[in-house]
Design an enzyme around this catalytic site. Structure first.
Site, PDB file in Angstrom:
ATOM      1  N   HIS A 133     -11.650  30.403   3.862  1.00 40.98           N
ATOM      2  CA  HIS A 133     -12.845  29.550   3.891  1.00 40.98           C
ATOM      3  C   HIS A 133     -12.852  28.738   2.594  1.00 40.98           C
ATOM      4  O   HIS A 133     -12.338  29.192   1.574  1.00 40.98           O
ATOM      5  CB  HIS A 133     -14.060  30.479   3.949  1.00 40.98           C
ATOM      6  CG  HIS A 133     -15.376  29.816   4.202  1.00 40.98           C
ATOM      7  ND1 HIS A 133     -16.096  29.204   3.217  1.00 40.98           N
ATOM      8  CD2 HIS A 133     -16.105  29.691   5.329  1.00 40.98           C
ATOM      9  CE1 HIS A 133     -17.228  28.731   3.728  1.00 40.98           C
ATOM     10  NE2 HIS A 133     -17.250  29.011   5.010  1.00 40.98           N
ATOM     11  N   ASP A 210     -12.706  38.678   0.332  1.00 44.66           N
ATOM     12  CA  ASP A 210     -13.868  37.968   0.855  1.00 44.66           C
ATOM     13  C   ASP A 210     -14.302  38.709   2.128  1.00 44.66           C
ATOM     14  O   ASP A 210     -13.629  38.642   3.154  1.00 44.66           O
ATOM     15  CB  ASP A 210     -13.447  36.524   1.151  1.00 44.66           C
ATOM     16  CG  ASP A 210     -14.488  35.742   1.938  1.00 44.66           C
ATOM     17  OD1 ASP A 210     -15.459  36.338   2.417  1.00 44.66           O
ATOM     18  OD2 ASP A 210     -14.303  34.521   2.086  1.00 44.66           O
TER      19      ASP A 210
HETATM   20  C1  LIG Z   1     -14.799  33.969   5.555  1.00 37.69           C
HETATM   21  C2  LIG Z   1     -15.993  33.374   4.867  1.00 37.69           C
HETATM   22  N1  LIG Z   1     -16.042  33.383   3.531  1.00 37.69           N
HETATM   23  C3  LIG Z   1     -17.087  32.876   2.849  1.00 37.69           C
HETATM   24  C4  LIG Z   1     -18.154  32.327   3.514  1.00 37.69           C
HETATM   25  C5  LIG Z   1     -19.287  31.783   2.721  1.00 37.69           C
HETATM   26  O1  LIG Z   1     -20.436  32.523   2.929  1.00 37.69           O
HETATM   27  P1  LIG Z   1     -21.831  32.027   2.313  1.00 37.69           P
HETATM   28  O2  LIG Z   1     -21.999  30.600   2.758  1.00 37.69           O
HETATM   29  O3  LIG Z   1     -22.839  32.945   2.903  1.00 37.69           O
HETATM   30  O4  LIG Z   1     -21.733  32.148   0.831  1.00 37.69           O
HETATM   31  C6  LIG Z   1     -18.151  32.277   4.906  1.00 37.69           C
HETATM   32  C7  LIG Z   1     -19.253  31.647   5.639  1.00 37.69           C
HETATM   33  O5  LIG Z   1     -19.115  31.248   6.779  1.00 37.69           O
HETATM   34  C8  LIG Z   1     -17.033  32.823   5.601  1.00 37.69           C
HETATM   35  O6  LIG Z   1     -16.980  32.804   6.935  1.00 37.69           O
END
Ligand SMILES: Cc1ncc(COP(=O)(O)O)c(C=O)c1O
Length: 416
Positions: A133, A210
């Site tokens: 992400h 993550d």
């Molecule tokens: C794999 C992954 N990492 C990080 C995030 C970021 O999460 P947040 O926007 O809640 O900080 C997401 C959000 O969709 C995600 O799917």
């Protein structure tokens, strides 16, 4: 991936009863019952969480840690109790290892800006993967640009699996951190993060996981994983937005420089020299998201009460059924067919843009997500600009899968 029949034997969740916990699911959208399949973006909230938030603002609201009055004591007790709940949830060794953050994104930025700035220098390497992400790419790029470090990415196979042989070959004496996602928000792939940690640790490399897409779907034990950092967001596990957890091994958190400055994170302040608070407060500057932490605690308790094994069994049943049913839709191609997946189904429909798929499904009451899902490098690897994505949670049913599949039929009618 377990077979439908095998999973059905172990699935003991009473979904009909559970759905009563989620008032929002009773809504109709465009005159149709809401079918909410956008759980990877955010999950709905049970009354246990909504009640905890309301109770806090009706009966307990006060600032924490600095008050001597009764309400402040009440708020502080609840706020601290939620940290213990999060510790239990992740099986962390110590509540001091649970840092409240705004969410996964802030957790990763915190590590990049503190541990990263102190430990990564010119020519050093940061290993990510092609399926990350943007939240687990951009914070590292900012750091790499500042320090003259290099980002390297573990390749992903056509099925959507991390190429572990290539991963091992990427590691060298310059590798300072490996940061990978536990579960892909696009492919659904559940990565073998324990193997990733083991391989990195043989070389003494720091590892961040993550956990944004993992925590609502399987039990996470940070001690068993052996990772150094693990980040997740409460809103993806039935809790409020604006709160999450960064788990960090105490020894590492102790050694890292502070993140943001302000009230709550100090020991003693003077213009000459300021000292900092103990863990975890040294990373929690300013009035925290007290209601959010309490709401997150309620969400984690809710999930633990149901049991993540039972949730996983139910979701695997949905995944197997939905995979089977979607394969009957003409022109539909799944992106992400790894054998070990969470209940996330991304797909493209021949000749129809995913945004159009999403808009037409919405008219049928079906909420899915369409776009690059904050994974543009992965879209490049898959050779598509965007996908449509249906993502499931504990309250979804096979009947909802049927509604999705029927609604996809209407997409074809519109574009015929
Ligand atoms: C794999 C992954 N990492 C990080 C995030 C970021 O999460 P947040 O926007 O809640 O900080 C997401 C959000 O969709 C995600 O799917």
């Amino acid at each position: 991936m377990a077979t439908v029949a095998a999973v059905r034997q172990t699935s003991a969740i009473d979904v009909k009863a559970l759905r009563e916990d989620f008032p929002i699911l009773k809504q109709r959208i465009h005159g149709r019952p809401l079918v909410y399949l956008d759980n990877s973006a955010t999950t709905q909230k049970p009354t246990a969480v909504l009640d905890a938030l309301q109770r806090y603002y009706f009966e307990q609201n006060a600032n924490v840690h600095r008050g001597v009055h009764t309400l402040s004591g009440r708020a502080t007790d609840l706020y601290d109790a939620a940290r213990i709940t999060a510790q239990r949830f992740l099986n962390a060794a110590d509540p001091r290892e649970i840092v409240y953050v705004r969410g996964t994104t802030e957790g990763i930025n915190l590590v990049a800006q503190t541990w990263g700035r102190a430990n990564i220098g010119k020519g050093d390497e940061i290993v990510l993967s092609e399926m990350e992400h943007h939240s687990n790419i951009v914070p590292w790029q900012i750091l790499a640009q500042e320090k003259g470090a290099r980002i390297r990415a573990i390749p992903v196979s056509d099925r959507g699996e991390l190429q572990l042989d290539d991963f091992e070959k990427l590691l060298n004496d310059k590798t300072k951190i490996v940061a990978v996602t536990h579960v892909s928000n696009v492919l659904g792939t559940v990565n073998p993060v324990a193997d990733v940690v083991r391989t990195a640790k043989k070389r003494g490399i720091t590892v961040l996981i993550d956990g944004a897409q993992a925590v609502a779907h399987e039990t996470v034990d940070v001690q068993a994983l052996g990772c150094d950092f693990y980040a997740f967001s409460a809103h993806k596990i039935f809790g409020p937005t604006g709160i999450g957890v960064l788990y960090g091994r105490a020894a590492l958190l102790e050694s890292m420089p502070v993140y943001q400055g302000g009230g709550g994170m100090i020991g003693r302040v003077s213009f000459g020299a300021t000292t900092y608070a103990d863990l975890p407060y040294k990373y929690e500057a300013g009035t925290p998201n007290i209601a959010g932490a309490i709401g997150m605690g309620a969400a984690l308790e809710y999930v633990m009460k149901i049991g993540l094994d039972r949730i996983a069994a139910h979701e695997q049943d949905l995944l197997a059924y939905a995979t089977q049913q979607l394969s009957t839709v003409p022109g539909l191609r799944l992106t992400g067919t790894a054998p070990h997946k969470a209940a996330v189904l991304s797909f493209v429909l021949e000749d129809v843009h995913p945004h159009d798929v999403g808009t037409i499904l919405d008219r049928e009451g079906v909420a899915i997500r369409a776009g690059h899902h904050c994974c543009q490098p992965l879209m490049g690897r898959l050779g598509v600009p965007a996908t449509a994505r249906a993502s499931f949670a504990l309250y979804n049913t096979r009947q909802e899968v049927d509604v999705l599949v029927k609604a996809l039929g209407t997409v074809h009618e519109v574009f015929a």
